[in-house]
Design a protein around this motif. Structure first.
Motif, PDB file in Angstrom:
ATOM      1  N   SER A 119       1.268   3.707  -3.212  1.00 41.94           N
ATOM      2  CA  SER A 119       0.869   5.113  -3.073  1.00 41.94           C
ATOM      3  C   SER A 119       2.005   6.049  -3.455  1.00 41.94           C
ATOM      4  O   SER A 119       1.787   7.051  -4.155  1.00 41.94           O
ATOM      5  CB  SER A 119       0.437   5.393  -1.636  1.00 41.94           C
ATOM      6  OG  SER A 119      -0.686   4.621  -1.296  1.00 41.94           O
ATOM      7  N   LEU A 168       0.821  -1.218   0.000  1.00 38.93           N
ATOM      8  CA  LEU A 168       0.000   0.000   0.000  1.00 38.93           C
ATOM      9  C   LEU A 168       0.852   1.264   0.000  1.00 38.93           C
ATOM     10  O   LEU A 168       0.604   2.193  -0.771  1.00 38.93           O
ATOM     11  CB  LEU A 168      -0.945   0.005   1.201  1.00 38.93           C
ATOM     12  CG  LEU A 168      -2.172  -0.878   1.081  1.00 38.93           C
ATOM     13  CD1 LEU A 168      -2.905  -0.951   2.405  1.00 38.93           C
ATOM     14  CD2 LEU A 168      -3.089  -0.362   0.003  1.00 38.93           C
ATOM     15  N   ILE A 169       1.858   1.300   0.851  1.00 38.79           N
ATOM     16  CA  ILE A 169       2.710   2.493   0.930  1.00 38.79           C
ATOM     17  C   ILE A 169       3.524   2.639  -0.353  1.00 38.79           C
ATOM     18  O   ILE A 169       3.619   3.725  -0.930  1.00 38.79           O
ATOM     19  CB  ILE A 169       3.618   2.438   2.163  1.00 38.79           C
ATOM     20  CG1 ILE A 169       2.770   2.581   3.429  1.00 38.79           C
ATOM     21  CG2 ILE A 169       4.683   3.527   2.117  1.00 38.79           C
ATOM     22  CD1 ILE A 169       3.537   2.367   4.712  1.00 38.79           C
ATOM     23  N   ILE A 228       2.380   5.988  -7.260  1.00 36.92           N
ATOM     24  CA  ILE A 228       1.327   6.775  -7.906  1.00 36.92           C
ATOM     25  C   ILE A 228       1.597   8.265  -7.744  1.00 36.92           C
ATOM     26  O   ILE A 228       1.504   9.041  -8.708  1.00 36.92           O
ATOM     27  CB  ILE A 228      -0.056   6.397  -7.341  1.00 36.92           C
ATOM     28  CG1 ILE A 228      -0.447   5.003  -7.824  1.00 36.92           C
ATOM     29  CG2 ILE A 228      -1.119   7.418  -7.737  1.00 36.92           C
ATOM     30  CD1 ILE A 228      -1.660   4.432  -7.121  1.00 36.92           C
ATOM     31  N   MET A 229       1.952   8.695  -6.546  1.00 35.14           N
ATOM     32  CA  MET A 229       2.203  10.120  -6.311  1.00 35.14           C
ATOM     33  C   MET A 229       3.411  10.611  -7.105  1.00 35.14           C
ATOM     34  O   MET A 229       3.404  11.727  -7.633  1.00 35.14           O
ATOM     35  CB  MET A 229       2.394  10.397  -4.817  1.00 35.14           C
ATOM     36  CG  MET A 229       1.099  10.287  -4.029  1.00 35.14           C
ATOM     37  SD  MET A 229       1.254  10.797  -2.326  1.00 35.14           S
ATOM     38  CE  MET A 229       2.193   9.456  -1.639  1.00 35.14           C
TER      39      MET A 229
END
Length: 109
Positions: A96, A92-93, A99-100
């Protein structure tokens, strides 16, 4: 009355000495990063690396001495569920951040 021989496969509770050991290690692993930041003249990269390593050590101390996480408790299922949880958190981290990063790169025209 007949007594039953019930064996527990749950996590064993720590001894008084193990709780004291964990408490002292936790205190030391909290004071050392403070001392590094306030009193030591190191580069920010080295300070960050030391603090992250000490934070991981603190996590290990908390898991072993206070949460009694080991491969023996509950026939290893507690440890296996912890590993799975950490894998999901890392995915998840990492996803994320990926994506960022790509959003930032693609939006900067």
């Amino acid at each position: 009355m007949k007594q039953s021989n019930v064996t527990s496969s749950g996590a064993d509770h720590g001894t008084y000495a193990s709780y004291i050991t964990g408490f002292i290690l936790s205190i030391l692993l909290t004071i050392i990063p403070y001392y590094i930041v306030v009193y030591m003249d190191l580069s920010s990269g080295i300070k960050t690396l030391l603090i992250v390593l000490l934070a991981l050590a603190q996590l290990f101390v908390q898991l072993v001495f206070f949460l009694h996480l080991n491969t023996r408790s509950e026939k290893g299922w507690n440890f296996l569920s912890f590993v799975f949880t950490m894998l999901v958190v890392i995915i998840l981290i990492g996803g994320s951040l990926w994506i960022m990063y790509h959003l930032r790169v693609n939006m900067m025209i």
